[in-house]
Design a protein around this motif. Structure first.
Motif, PDB file in Angstrom:
ATOM      1  N   GLU A   1       0.871  -1.144  -0.128  1.00  0.00           N
ATOM      2  CA  GLU A   1       0.033   0.001   0.134  1.00  0.00           C
ATOM      3  C   GLU A   1       0.994   1.462  -0.083  1.00  0.00           C
ATOM      4  OE1 GLU A   1      -4.058   1.729   2.270  1.00  0.00           O
ATOM      5  OE2 GLU A   1      -2.636   0.118   3.251  1.00  0.00           O
ATOM      6  N   LYS A   2       2.072   1.057   0.778  1.00  0.00           N
ATOM      7  CA  LYS A   2       2.865   2.370   0.760  1.00  0.00           C
ATOM      8  C   LYS A   2       3.323   2.674  -0.542  1.00  0.00           C
ATOM      9  CE  LYS A   2       5.641   1.059   4.226  1.00  0.00           C
ATOM     10  NZ  LYS A   2       6.841   1.172   5.043  1.00  0.00           N
ATOM     11  N   ARG A   3       3.785   1.541  -1.346  1.00  0.00           N
ATOM     12  CA  ARG A   3       4.297   1.558  -2.641  1.00  0.00           C
ATOM     13  C   ARG A   3       3.076   1.878  -3.962  1.00  0.00           C
ATOM     14  NH1 ARG A   3       7.715   0.870   0.780  1.00  0.00           N
ATOM     15  NH2 ARG A   3      10.077   0.649   0.517  1.00  0.00           N
ATOM     16  N   GLY A   4       1.829   1.936  -3.587  1.00  0.00           N
ATOM     17  CA  GLY A   4       1.021   2.283  -4.402  1.00  0.00           C
ATOM     18  C   GLY A   4       0.656   0.863  -5.192  1.00  0.00           C
ATOM     19  N   CYS A   5       0.939  -0.336  -4.664  1.00  0.00           N
ATOM     20  CA  CYS A   5       0.605  -1.675  -5.367  1.00  0.00           C
ATOM     21  C   CYS A   5      -0.741  -2.129  -4.858  1.00  0.00           C
ATOM     22  CB  CYS A   5       1.919  -2.439  -4.929  1.00  0.00           C
ATOM     23  SG  CYS A   5       3.301  -2.064  -5.407  1.00  0.00           S
ATOM     24  N   LYS A   6      -1.728  -1.646  -5.500  1.00  0.00           N
ATOM     25  CA  LYS A   6      -3.253  -2.004  -5.180  1.00  0.00           C
ATOM     26  C   LYS A   6      -3.555  -3.444  -5.199  1.00  0.00           C
ATOM     27  CE  LYS A   6      -4.647   2.672  -6.466  1.00  0.00           C
ATOM     28  NZ  LYS A   6      -5.606   3.542  -7.114  1.00  0.00           N
ATOM     29  N   ILE A   7      -3.109  -4.241  -6.209  1.00  0.00           N
ATOM     30  CA  ILE A   7      -3.471  -5.529  -6.050  1.00  0.00           C
ATOM     31  C   ILE A   7      -3.088  -6.323  -4.704  1.00  0.00           C
ATOM     32  CG2 ILE A   7      -3.268  -7.752  -7.414  1.00  0.00           C
ATOM     33  CD1 ILE A   7      -5.194  -5.556  -8.780  1.00  0.00           C
ATOM     34  N   THR A   8      -1.663  -6.109  -4.450  1.00  0.00           N
ATOM     35  CA  THR A   8      -1.056  -6.527  -3.310  1.00  0.00           C
ATOM     36  C   THR A   8      -1.710  -6.258  -1.955  1.00  0.00           C
ATOM     37  OG1 THR A   8       0.835  -7.003  -4.767  1.00  0.00           O
ATOM     38  CG2 THR A   8       1.340  -7.460  -2.266  1.00  0.00           C
ATOM     39  N   ALA A   9      -1.891  -4.949  -2.128  1.00  0.00           N
ATOM     40  CA  ALA A   9      -2.467  -4.548  -0.807  1.00  0.00           C
ATOM     41  C   ALA A   9      -3.832  -4.888  -0.710  1.00  0.00           C
ATOM     42  CB  ALA A   9      -2.651  -2.826  -0.803  1.00  0.00           C
ATOM     43  N   SER A  10      -4.774  -5.277  -1.683  1.00  0.00           N
ATOM     44  CA  SER A  10      -6.110  -5.823  -1.571  1.00  0.00           C
ATOM     45  C   SER A  10      -5.997  -7.030  -0.991  1.00  0.00           C
ATOM     46  CB  SER A  10      -6.764  -5.810  -2.908  1.00  0.00           C
ATOM     47  OG  SER A  10      -6.368  -6.726  -3.797  1.00  0.00           O
ATOM     48  N   VAL A  11      -5.075  -7.893  -0.754  1.00  0.00           N
ATOM     49  CA  VAL A  11      -5.088  -9.382  -0.629  1.00  0.00           C
ATOM     50  C   VAL A  11      -6.011  -9.698   0.658  1.00  0.00           C
ATOM     51  CG1 VAL A  11      -3.773 -11.606   0.122  1.00  0.00           C
ATOM     52  CG2 VAL A  11      -3.070  -9.849  -1.958  1.00  0.00           C
TER      53      VAL A  11
END
Length: 263
Positions: A189-199
């Motif tokens: 989430e800090k890096r703007g990686c929305k798919i991984t953050a949504s797990v």
């Protein structure tokens, strides 16, 4: 009905919490029936048995068991331990099922006491055309068995080892993402990686990710692989594995045009 395990279907990681209790983790898998190359695809799509709900009015289509209660059987057969031994029946059985008996004398003795009881399970191979949809509609999704479900452990494992979609080092197409409290989604989430953050939320909601999501995920994995050293050596050791597994799944999702999911 043959009992089978759910290996390669529901494999989750676990961990111990502060109270010493086991907690379920998050796993990742692909939508096998979307992928034409999946060796199990046709088996999974072939519904062979369903359990119909009570009150469906289709009890005559269901199979049945001839059952003798334990109390009745005990009163008839005499030496109970000897009866169990000669018929190779577990002492933990909840009733005597006539089709499990081996001894002809016991069969003749107990058959008049047997009560025919519906199993609720319908063999779809014995159901004609228009009735198939009606039977399916009278069953819950979790009460349906496919050709895949009817395989033994060894048959499942053998098929998985031969399948090109068996991304988890030949063990199947499901593997561990990590514990529920994994720090990787927060780092993402800090890096703007929305798919991984949504797990975590995706696992909770049952979201199905698409091949387009997989393309985005592959870019995120590149970003996170470079970012982990900035989070410290411990983060590299802890999350390099999950990133590797997500990449394997994303690659298959893109190449096969199949979805993937976390659970």
């Amino acid at each position: 009905m043959k009992k089978r395990n759910i290996l390669n279907v529901q494999v989750c990681c676990t961990k111990q919490n502060s109270k010493g209790e086991t907690e379920m983790g998050i796993s990742i898998g692909i939508c096998e029936t979307d992928a034409k190359s999946a060796l199990c695809r046709e088996l999974r799509l072939n519904i062979v048995k369903v359990r119909i709900e009570d009150g469906s009015g289709m009890d005559d289509l269901a199979g049945y068991d001839d059952i003798v209660s334990l109390d009745t059987a005990r009163s008839v057969v005499g030496d109970w331990d000897a009866f169990l031994k000669r018929n190779r029946i577990s002492a933990e059985t909840d009733a005597v099922y006539m089709d499990k008996l081996k001894n002809d004398q016991d069969i003749a003795l107990l058959r008049p006491k047997a009560v025919r009881t519906s199993t609720g399970w319908v063999d779809m191979g014995k159901v004609d055309g228009p009735w198939k949809e009606k039977v399916l509609a009278a069953s819950k999704k979790e009460n349906r068995l496919t050709g895949w479900d009817m395989l033994s452990f060894d048959e499942m494992n053998d098929m998985c080892q031969k399948c090109k979609l068996s991304w988890d080092k030949g063990r199947g197409c499901i593997g561990s993402f990590g514990p529920n409290d994994s720090l990787l989604p927060g780092i993402a989430e800090k890096r703007g990686c929305k798919i991984t953050a949504s797990v975590p939320e995706g696992a909770k909601s049952g979201r199905r990710y698409t091949p387009e999501d997989a393309k985005i995920l592959l870019k995120e994995i590149e970003t996170l692989t470079k970012a982990l050293p900035e989070e410290g050596k411990m983060m590299v050791r802890r999350y390099a594995g999950p990133l590797e597994r997500m990449k394997a799944v994303a690659d298959i999702s893109v190449s096969e045009g199949c979805g993937f999911y976390f659970f």
